[in-house]
Scaffold this motif. Structure first.
Motif, PDB file in Angstrom:
ATOM      1  N   ALA A 111       0.816  -1.208   0.000  1.00 33.39           N
ATOM      2  CA  ALA A 111       0.000   0.000   0.000  1.00 33.39           C
ATOM      3  C   ALA A 111       0.853   1.263   0.000  1.00 33.39           C
ATOM      4  O   ALA A 111       0.437   2.301  -0.548  1.00 33.39           O
ATOM      5  CB  ALA A 111      -0.920   0.003   1.218  1.00 33.39           C
ATOM      6  N   ALA A 112       2.034   1.210   0.581  1.00 30.80           N
ATOM      7  CA  ALA A 112       2.878   2.401   0.712  1.00 30.80           C
ATOM      8  C   ALA A 112       3.249   3.010  -0.637  1.00 30.80           C
ATOM      9  O   ALA A 112       3.542   4.214  -0.724  1.00 30.80           O
ATOM     10  CB  ALA A 112       4.143   2.051   1.488  1.00 30.80           C
ATOM     11  N   ARG A 113       3.218   2.227  -1.699  1.00 28.99           N
ATOM     12  CA  ARG A 113       3.556   2.756  -3.026  1.00 28.99           C
ATOM     13  C   ARG A 113       2.559   3.810  -3.483  1.00 28.99           C
ATOM     14  O   ARG A 113       2.876   4.638  -4.333  1.00 28.99           O
ATOM     15  CB  ARG A 113       3.596   1.612  -4.037  1.00 28.99           C
ATOM     16  CG  ARG A 113       4.622   0.544  -3.718  1.00 28.99           C
ATOM     17  CD  ARG A 113       4.468  -0.636  -4.645  1.00 28.99           C
ATOM     18  NE  ARG A 113       5.332  -1.736  -4.261  1.00 28.99           N
ATOM     19  CZ  ARG A 113       5.284  -2.946  -4.808  1.00 28.99           C
ATOM     20  NH1 ARG A 113       4.413  -3.191  -5.778  1.00 28.99           N
ATOM     21  NH2 ARG A 113       6.100  -3.887  -4.390  1.00 28.99           N
ATOM     22  N   SER A 114       1.370   3.784  -2.925  1.00 32.35           N
ATOM     23  CA  SER A 114       0.348   4.766  -3.303  1.00 32.35           C
ATOM     24  C   SER A 114       0.412   6.029  -2.452  1.00 32.35           C
ATOM     25  O   SER A 114      -0.374   6.945  -2.671  1.00 32.35           O
ATOM     26  CB  SER A 114      -1.047   4.141  -3.166  1.00 32.35           C
ATOM     27  OG  SER A 114      -1.199   3.044  -4.044  1.00 32.35           O
ATOM     28  N   PHE A 115       1.326   6.053  -1.489  1.00 29.11           N
ATOM     29  CA  PHE A 115       1.425   7.197  -0.594  1.00 29.11           C
ATOM     30  C   PHE A 115       2.817   7.814  -0.688  1.00 29.11           C
ATOM     31  O   PHE A 115       3.742   7.388   0.025  1.00 29.11           O
ATOM     32  CB  PHE A 115       1.146   6.758   0.845  1.00 29.11           C
ATOM     33  CG  PHE A 115      -0.141   5.978   1.018  1.00 29.11           C
ATOM     34  CD1 PHE A 115      -1.327   6.471   0.510  1.00 29.11           C
ATOM     35  CD2 PHE A 115      -0.151   4.748   1.670  1.00 29.11           C
ATOM     36  CE1 PHE A 115      -2.518   5.765   0.663  1.00 29.11           C
ATOM     37  CE2 PHE A 115      -1.332   4.045   1.828  1.00 29.11           C
ATOM     38  CZ  PHE A 115      -2.522   4.558   1.322  1.00 29.11           C
ATOM     39  N   PRO A 116       3.016   8.784  -1.560  1.00 29.12           N
ATOM     40  CA  PRO A 116       4.346   9.372  -1.790  1.00 29.12           C
ATOM     41  C   PRO A 116       5.002   9.909  -0.525  1.00 29.12           C
ATOM     42  O   PRO A 116       6.233   9.879  -0.407  1.00 29.12           O
ATOM     43  CB  PRO A 116       4.066  10.492  -2.783  1.00 29.12           C
ATOM     44  CG  PRO A 116       2.782  10.097  -3.447  1.00 29.12           C
ATOM     45  CD  PRO A 116       1.989   9.379  -2.422  1.00 29.12           C
ATOM     46  N   ARG A 117       4.232  10.367   0.438  1.00 27.95           N
ATOM     47  CA  ARG A 117       4.821  10.931   1.648  1.00 27.95           C
ATOM     48  C   ARG A 117       5.528   9.888   2.504  1.00 27.95           C
ATOM     49  O   ARG A 117       6.312  10.221   3.390  1.00 27.95           O
ATOM     50  CB  ARG A 117       3.736  11.619   2.479  1.00 27.95           C
ATOM     51  CG  ARG A 117       3.178  12.870   1.819  1.00 27.95           C
ATOM     52  CD  ARG A 117       2.163  13.553   2.699  1.00 27.95           C
ATOM     53  NE  ARG A 117       1.639  14.746   2.060  1.00 27.95           N
ATOM     54  CZ  ARG A 117       0.689  15.526   2.588  1.00 27.95           C
ATOM     55  NH1 ARG A 117       0.168  15.216   3.767  1.00 27.95           N
ATOM     56  NH2 ARG A 117       0.256  16.587   1.937  1.00 27.95           N
ATOM     57  N   LEU A 118       5.229   8.620   2.233  1.00 29.79           N
ATOM     58  CA  LEU A 118       5.889   7.542   2.974  1.00 29.79           C
ATOM     59  C   LEU A 118       7.204   7.132   2.337  1.00 29.79           C
ATOM     60  O   LEU A 118       7.976   6.376   2.930  1.00 29.79           O
ATOM     61  CB  LEU A 118       4.969   6.329   3.076  1.00 29.79           C
ATOM     62  CG  LEU A 118       3.660   6.530   3.831  1.00 29.79           C
ATOM     63  CD1 LEU A 118       2.820   5.268   3.757  1.00 29.79           C
ATOM     64  CD2 LEU A 118       3.931   6.917   5.286  1.00 29.79           C
ATOM     65  N   GLY A 119       7.458   7.569   1.122  1.00 30.93           N
ATOM     66  CA  GLY A 119       8.701   7.201   0.461  1.00 30.93           C
ATOM     67  C   GLY A 119       8.675   5.827  -0.135  1.00 30.93           C
ATOM     68  O   GLY A 119       9.724   5.259  -0.461  1.00 30.93           O
ATOM     69  N   GLY A 120       7.482   5.201  -0.271  1.00 33.12           N
ATOM     70  CA  GLY A 120       7.399   3.880  -0.881  1.00 33.12           C
ATOM     71  C   GLY A 120       7.659   3.964  -2.359  1.00 33.12           C
ATOM     72  O   GLY A 120       7.387   4.964  -3.020  1.00 33.12           O
ATOM     73  N   SER A 121       8.290   2.918  -2.918  1.00 33.96           N
ATOM     74  CA  SER A 121       8.620   2.931  -4.352  1.00 33.96           C
ATOM     75  C   SER A 121       8.105   1.669  -5.010  1.00 33.96           C
ATOM     76  O   SER A 121       7.832   0.684  -4.352  1.00 33.96           O
ATOM     77  CB  SER A 121      10.128   3.042  -4.541  1.00 33.96           C
ATOM     78  OG  SER A 121      10.816   1.989  -3.880  1.00 33.96           O
TER      79      SER A 121
END
Length: 325
Positions: free
Chosen positions: A315-325
């Motif tokens: 899911a983190a890939r959809s949240f740029p503020r988390l830095g997911g790639s």
């Protein structure tokens, strides 16, 4: 990435040869990698902690890590992975899991643990190849798959099943009153670290926390916050006090917090909040996983951590503020 070891070595017999030192460091790092720490110092403290739980568990943990490390090296795994302990931690947990399920004092348990540590090395490679293209780590999924399969199959084999082994050493749901005292909180906090290695003793958890501090104060702080989030979630939902005091609310939360803040996502305020949300989710998911596994008699192991972390990382890939790639 790897610690440099001189090729010449010392001539004196008191100093181990370079390859032996390199292997010993890789094994200790493998134990440290259970909490994402490629630290031989942390691994050494973890080994001491397991021995405090019982010399048999210290031996199973260390031997399991060594077998996994050797197997990966013989099969030609990447040298950096072996050196950093990435091929040892699932084997460590597999050996401990089988010892806890079947009882550590039986020869059949030792032989099955040896085979399990070899098999889990293969499962680790398979999981990495399947999840790698998706950008997801295998975490302790190889351990969960191997140990769960062995635990489910064991009652069907008289030569390996000895009246259930020592189930008290396994993470299991508890029942009873929900009133939580200060002593329950203190024991639960420390036991939450111990249950990562399938040990219930609070003093084992204290040593494991010390190992985290030796390797990384940041990681220790994140782990403590994750543990606290797990305990708070369990208390808010009305979990039995005995389960919280036994560390059931903390161990998955600790691992999720470490994974989501500083290991697979950058360590910053946004990811810390995300990691604590994940820690709470893993704690809430624990009883659901236990209910699903109950008919087979398989312990929870670290399934809540694995499932929660994979979902949150995807899911983190959809949240740029988390830095997911």
């Amino acid at each position: 990435m790897t610690d440099a070891v001189g090729a010449g070595g010392a001539a004196g017999g008191a100093v181990p040869p370079p390859r032996l030192r390199e292997f010993a460091a890789a094994v200790l790092r493998g134990q440290g990698q259970v909490t994402f720490l490629p630290s031989a110092a942390a691994g050494g403290v973890f080994c001491l902690a397991l021995t405090a739980a019982g010399w048999e568990y210290g031996l199973y943990g260390l031997a399991g890590t060594a077998v996994g490390t050797v197997t990966a090296r013989l099969l030609g795994a990447e040298r950096d992975r072996v050196s950093l302990g990435l091929e040892g931690f699932n084997a460590c947990l597999t050996a401990l899991g089988l010892a806890a399920v079947l009882g550590p004092h039986h020869l059949s348990t030792a032989l099955l643990a040896l085979a399990g540590c070899v098999v889990v090395t293969v499962v680790t490679a398979a999981a990495g190849n399947l999840l790698g293209p998706l950008g997801l780590p295998s975490l302790t999924l190889p351990f969960c798959l191997t140990a769960s399969a062995a635990a489910a199959a064991a009652p069907g084999f008289r030569r390996v099943w000895h009246q259930g082994g020592t189930p008290a050493a396994l993470p299991r749901p508890a029942a009873g009153p929900t009133a939580l005292g200060a002593e329950d909180l203190a024991r639960g906090f420390l036991s939450g670290f111990a249950q990562i290695f399938l040990a219930p003793q609070w003093y084992v958890g204290a040593l494991l926390l010390l190992g985290l501090l030796v390797a990384s104060r940041r990681a220790a702080a994140v782990a403590c916050l994750g543990n606290a989030a797990g305990i708070a979630t369990a208390w808010a939902l009305g979990a039995p006090a005995a389960g919280i005091a036994g560390g059931m609310a903390g161990y998955n939360a600790v691992l999720v917090a470490l994974a989501l803040c500083g290991v697979f996502l950058p360590a910053r305020a946004a990811t810390l909040a995300y990691a604590l949300l994940g820690a709470a989710a893993a704690t809430a998911a624990g009883p659901a996983v236990a209910a699903l596994l109950a008919p087979s008699g398989v312990p929870v192991f670290t399934w809540p951590f694995v499932l929660t972390t994979l979902v949150f990382l995807a899911a983190a890939r959809s949240f740029p503020r988390l830095g997911g790639s």
